[in-house]
Design a protein around this motif. Structure first.
Motif, mmCIF file in Angstrom:
data_model
loop_
_atom_site.group_PDB
_atom_site.id
_atom_site.type_symbol
_atom_site.label_atom_id
_atom_site.label_comp_id
_atom_site.label_asym_id
_atom_site.label_seq_id
_atom_site.Cartn_x
_atom_site.Cartn_y
_atom_site.Cartn_z
ATOM 1 N N LEU A 181 -42.684 47.040 5.645
ATOM 2 C CA LEU A 181 -41.288 47.554 5.567
ATOM 3 C C LEU A 181 -40.567 46.820 4.639
ATOM 4 C CD1 LEU A 181 -41.261 47.320 9.413
ATOM 5 C CD2 LEU A 181 -41.165 49.390 8.363
ATOM 6 N N THR A 182 -40.403 45.723 3.903
ATOM 7 C CA THR A 182 -39.665 44.889 2.858
ATOM 8 C C THR A 182 -40.324 45.110 1.818
ATOM 9 O OG1 THR A 182 -41.192 42.874 3.361
ATOM 10 C CG2 THR A 182 -38.674 43.739 4.796
ATOM 11 N N LYS A 183 -41.119 46.362 1.591
ATOM 12 C CA LYS A 183 -41.436 45.908 -0.081
ATOM 13 C C LYS A 183 -40.120 46.834 -0.785
ATOM 14 C CE LYS A 183 -46.440 47.090 0.443
ATOM 15 N NZ LYS A 183 -47.670 48.676 0.547
ATOM 16 N N ARG A 184 -39.191 47.664 0.136
ATOM 17 C CA ARG A 184 -37.928 48.236 -1.233
ATOM 18 C C ARG A 184 -36.610 47.151 -1.029
ATOM 19 N NH1 ARG A 184 -38.567 54.952 -0.433
ATOM 20 N NH2 ARG A 184 -40.732 55.098 -1.264
ATOM 21 N N ALA A 185 -37.434 46.429 0.142
ATOM 22 C CA ALA A 185 -35.712 45.909 0.645
ATOM 23 C C ALA A 185 -35.963 44.316 -1.017
ATOM 24 C CB ALA A 185 -36.242 44.352 1.406
ATOM 25 N N PRO A 214 -36.228 40.821 -2.744
ATOM 26 C CA PRO A 214 -36.959 40.092 -2.834
ATOM 27 C C PRO A 214 -36.596 38.904 -1.373
ATOM 28 C CG PRO A 214 -36.311 40.097 -4.771
ATOM 29 C CD PRO A 214 -35.259 40.845 -3.691
ATOM 30 N N LEU A 215 -35.340 38.399 -1.062
ATOM 31 C CA LEU A 215 -35.485 36.877 -0.273
ATOM 32 C C LEU A 215 -35.634 37.443 1.275
ATOM 33 C CD1 LEU A 215 -33.967 34.751 0.648
ATOM 34 C CD2 LEU A 215 -32.142 35.158 0.141
ATOM 35 N N VAL A 216 -35.305 38.929 1.635
ATOM 36 C CA VAL A 216 -35.989 39.297 2.615
ATOM 37 C C VAL A 216 -37.833 39.385 2.413
ATOM 38 C CG1 VAL A 216 -36.306 40.781 4.084
ATOM 39 C CG2 VAL A 216 -34.206 40.953 2.927
ATOM 40 N N GLY A 217 -38.442 39.616 1.867
ATOM 41 C CA GLY A 217 -39.412 39.581 1.996
ATOM 42 C C GLY A 217 -40.184 37.328 2.095
ATOM 43 N N ARG A 218 -39.499 37.037 1.811
ATOM 44 C CA ARG A 218 -39.899 35.561 1.897
ATOM 45 C C ARG A 218 -39.701 35.250 3.462
ATOM 46 N NH1 ARG A 218 -39.738 31.939 -2.471
ATOM 47 N NH2 ARG A 218 -39.437 33.024 -4.989
#
Length: 322
Positions: free
Chosen positions: A167-171, A173-177
């Motif tokens: 879901l966070t691939k396009r978010a 980078p910090l969100v993915g962390r």
């Protein structure tokens, strides 16, 4: 001159457990990571000293500080309900060395699916062992229940991490962390209740102020387990939320970009810096020996207490575990 230890109560808390600061000091003492390195022989000595102190047969020449040290080792390595020595990895004093390695690698290797699955599995295996080791041992747990709780929690963590990664691939980078923390928080909400489900089914042992067993309460179990879940999530939160922000900024620096091989060890080290403070702080959020009004217990247990005691009993007490 020898200290008078005739009135010394080794089970009396060294710090006031009714205050948050007192509980934090207590857990700073017994979750000291250095106790993990203490030899088995010294741990056995500590148990003997504690038992002798309880019986009032302390060897002549024993100092108060020796008894305090023995109690520190005893509390760090022996279960409060059974008095049996706990496995090293499951002790709360192993939370810093064990947790810092796992957290550091979860935060570093979050981009690829195999890495996410592997490190969430490692983390939940570690958590399952810690939860089992620090349960309320008065409520036995079968091998089948442990297996089901372990599989359920691991599946939840992996599913949350994989799903949020997608879901966070396009978010940004910090969100993915932050995905590893979301997975850890979700898994804690499953792992701990599942590992201690027997307490929720049959109830947790409650006692009077003189430590006499009264009965078992499912309501007390629900309160104790909820507090443990909150404590565990709080323990992980600062490191897993703030460390990604810090690393996001550090990785923009040129000299940090040149030494990518040191990113994982750096995250492990920084995770340890967070955990060394957050383990005692999180454990100290709630008293380990909980006090619960009798009026909150199940009606049948309230009736048992009224029939057993001539005088009104305002509260019951139970070990919520860690």
């Amino acid at each position: 001159m020898e200290a008078d230890l005739s009135d010394f109560n080794i089970d009396a808390p060294r710090w006031d457990q009714c205050t948050f600061l007192g509980r934090v000091k207590h857990f700073f003492n017994i979750t000291d990571p250095r106790t993990v390195l203490v030899p088995e022989r010294e741990l056995d000595w500590a148990k003997v000293m504690v038992e002798q102190s309880r019986m009032g047969t302390v060897p002549p020449g024993t100092q108060v500080e020796q008894l305090f040290y023995a109690k520190k080792l005893y509390d760090s390595a022996f279960h409060p309900d059974t008095g049996h020595k706990m496995n090293v990895i499951g002790r709360m004093s192993f939370q810093v060395p064990g947790g810092m390695i796992i957290t550091g690698f979860m935060l570093q290797f979050y981009r690829t699916m195999p890495a996410v699955v592997f490190w969430q599995w490692v983390n939940q295996s570690f958590n399952a062992l810690v939860n089992y080791t620090n349960r309320n041992a008065a409520s036995p747990t079968s091998v089948r229940q442990m297996a089901v709780s372990y599989i359920t929690a691991t599946t939840t963590a992996v599913a949350t991490a994989v799903g949020m990664n997608m879901l966070t691939k396009r978010a940004p980078p910090l969100v993915g962390r932050w995905v590893p923390f979301a997975a850890v928080a979700a898994a804690n909400c499953v792992n701990i209740p599942m590992m201690r489900q027997q307490e929720l089914i049959q109830g947790i042992c409650v006692k009077d102020r003189n430590h006499n067993e009264i009965g078992h309460s499912r309501r007390a179990a629900a309160i104790g387990i909820t507090q443990v879940v909150i404590s565990r999530i709080t323990m992980a939160a600062p490191g897993m939320i703030l460390l990604p922000v810090l690393m996001e900024r550090l990785e923009k620096l040129r000299f940090v970009q040149r030494v990518r091989v040191l990113h994982a060890p750096l995250q492990v080290l920084l995770s340890g810096c967070f955990l060394i403070f957050m383990v005692p702080v999180a454990c100290g959020l709630f008293p380990q020996q909980c006090e619960l009004p009798v009026s909150y217990l199940e009606p049948e247990l309230q009736d048992t207490i009224k029939a057993k005691y001539r005088e009104p009993v305002p509260h019951v007490y139970f070990n919520k575990g860690l």
